[in-house]
Design a protein around this motif. Structure first.
Motif, PDB file in Angstrom:
ATOM      1  N   SER A 118       4.602   1.823  -5.023  1.00 30.88           N
ATOM      2  CA  SER A 118       3.979   1.739  -6.343  1.00 30.88           C
ATOM      3  C   SER A 118       4.862   1.024  -7.365  1.00 30.88           C
ATOM      4  O   SER A 118       4.360   0.398  -8.297  1.00 30.88           O
ATOM      5  N   HIS A 119       6.195   1.161  -7.210  1.00 34.97           N
ATOM      6  CA  HIS A 119       7.154   0.580  -8.147  1.00 34.97           C
ATOM      7  C   HIS A 119       8.257  -0.129  -7.360  1.00 34.97           C
ATOM      8  O   HIS A 119       8.716   0.375  -6.331  1.00 34.97           O
ATOM      9  N   LYS A 166       4.116  -1.886 -10.057  1.00 30.88           N
ATOM     10  CA  LYS A 166       4.973  -2.052 -11.229  1.00 30.88           C
ATOM     11  C   LYS A 166       6.293  -2.667 -10.761  1.00 30.88           C
ATOM     12  O   LYS A 166       7.066  -2.022 -10.052  1.00 30.88           O
ATOM     13  N   TRP A 196      -1.075  -6.447  -6.934  1.00 37.09           N
ATOM     14  CA  TRP A 196      -1.436  -6.717  -8.321  1.00 37.09           C
ATOM     15  C   TRP A 196      -1.440  -5.456  -9.191  1.00 37.09           C
ATOM     16  O   TRP A 196      -1.606  -5.563 -10.395  1.00 37.09           O
ATOM     17  N   ASP A 197      -1.250  -4.277  -8.581  1.00 34.82           N
ATOM     18  CA  ASP A 197      -1.097  -3.080  -9.409  1.00 34.82           C
ATOM     19  C   ASP A 197       0.280  -2.436  -9.245  1.00 34.82           C
ATOM     20  O   ASP A 197       0.552  -1.385  -9.820  1.00 34.82           O
ATOM     21  N   GLU A 211       0.830  -1.211   0.000  1.00 30.54           N
ATOM     22  CA  GLU A 211       0.000   0.000   0.000  1.00 30.54           C
ATOM     23  C   GLU A 211       0.863   1.259   0.000  1.00 30.54           C
ATOM     24  O   GLU A 211       0.371   2.359  -0.298  1.00 30.54           O
ATOM     25  N   ASP A 259       1.748  -9.445 -11.979  1.00 36.02           N
ATOM     26  CA  ASP A 259       2.412  -8.970 -13.188  1.00 36.02           C
ATOM     27  C   ASP A 259       3.779  -8.375 -12.845  1.00 36.02           C
ATOM     28  O   ASP A 259       3.940  -7.683 -11.835  1.00 36.02           O
ATOM     29  N   PRO A 279      -4.411  -6.379  -2.378  1.00 38.66           N
ATOM     30  CA  PRO A 279      -4.680  -6.076  -3.800  1.00 38.66           C
ATOM     31  C   PRO A 279      -3.666  -5.133  -4.425  1.00 38.66           C
ATOM     32  O   PRO A 279      -3.511  -5.123  -5.650  1.00 38.66           O
ATOM     33  N   HIS A 280      -2.959  -4.349  -3.605  1.00 42.00           N
ATOM     34  CA  HIS A 280      -1.965  -3.438  -4.157  1.00 42.00           C
ATOM     35  C   HIS A 280      -0.812  -4.191  -4.829  1.00 42.00           C
ATOM     36  O   HIS A 280      -0.129  -3.627  -5.685  1.00 42.00           O
TER      37      HIS A 280
END
Length: 233
Positions: free
Chosen positions: A134-135, A178, A175-176, A131, A206, A172-173
């Protein structure tokens, strides 16, 4: 390119943590040093110079906090205390350091980068606290901390060992995020990256497994990778 030296007092660690910051605005990128590297390692090894273009234009702001690996994973203490000391550092990062920089972004998250053992540090923090991240740019990292534990294992070990806890992670974070796992054909950590990539793929997380040509586990490889990865932000 503006360079700022600061010290953050950590209540979790009970001492100051030295930090170098480069730039005054832009997306926050936190770099974790190598095995026993220090807060000035990224500067001394040319990593900051490699991303000067992005810093000077205000696209990113780079933070280089000191590590405590010499007092945790590499300390001559019982493995249980190694983990406990590392958890104190993790709490410093999450509770005390990251809140001062993560809200510089609209999403309230930062990019984490790490090289070699710093790749483990960045990955462990990012996957424990997706959370806030991000990357993730992991360069020649390894992901299994059990060799440092000499057979000792408990819940704290599990939740600081990405190859284990990723199997049950469900934030869930993740899965988004990078995610880049950077390695090379001659990298001593190639096999670790291939295996971890398979784990992530099995979970449907991913990521980009970036396997470069015949370059050894050393700074020329990472100096090539880092500006490329930063350009993805």
């Amino acid at each position: 390119m503006q360079e700022t030296y600061t010290e953050f007092y950590s209540h979790h660690l009970g001492h100051n943590v030295k930090v170098l910051t480069f730039g005054t605005r832009g997306y926050p990128v936190v770099i974790f040093p190598t095995t026993l590297g220090s807060y000035f390692e990224a500067k001394d090894r040319g990593m900051i110079e490699a991303v000067r273009w992005f810093v000077e234009r205000g696209f990113i702001q780079v933070f280089c906090p000191d590590s405590i690996n010499n007092a945790s994973w590499y300390a001559n203490i019982h493995p249980r205390h190694r983990i406990e000391r590392h958890i104190q550092y993790d709490k410093f990062l999450y509770d005390e350091f990251m809140p001062q920089i993560r809200y510089n972004t609209p999403v309230g998250r930062v990019a984490c980068a790490g090289i070699s053992f710093g790749g483990f540090s960045a990955t462990n923090f990012a996957f424990r606290h997706p959370e806030a991240v991000s990357h993730l740019f992991c360069m020649s990292g390894a992901f299994d901390i059990k060799p440092f534990l000499r057979g000792y294992y408990d819940d704290n070990a599990y939740f600081n060992n990405p190859v284990d806890f990723i199997q049950g992670a469900n934030d869930p974070h993740l899965w988004d995020m990078k995610i880049v796992l950077g390695t090379s054909n001659w990298d001593i950590c190639l096999d670790a990256n291939l295996k971890f990539s398979n784990q992530l793929r099995h979970r449907g997380i991913d990521h980009w497994l970036d396997v470069r040509g015949n370059v050894e586990h050393d700074w020329p490889l990472w100096l090539e990778m880092f500006p490329h990865y930063v350009s993805l932000i």
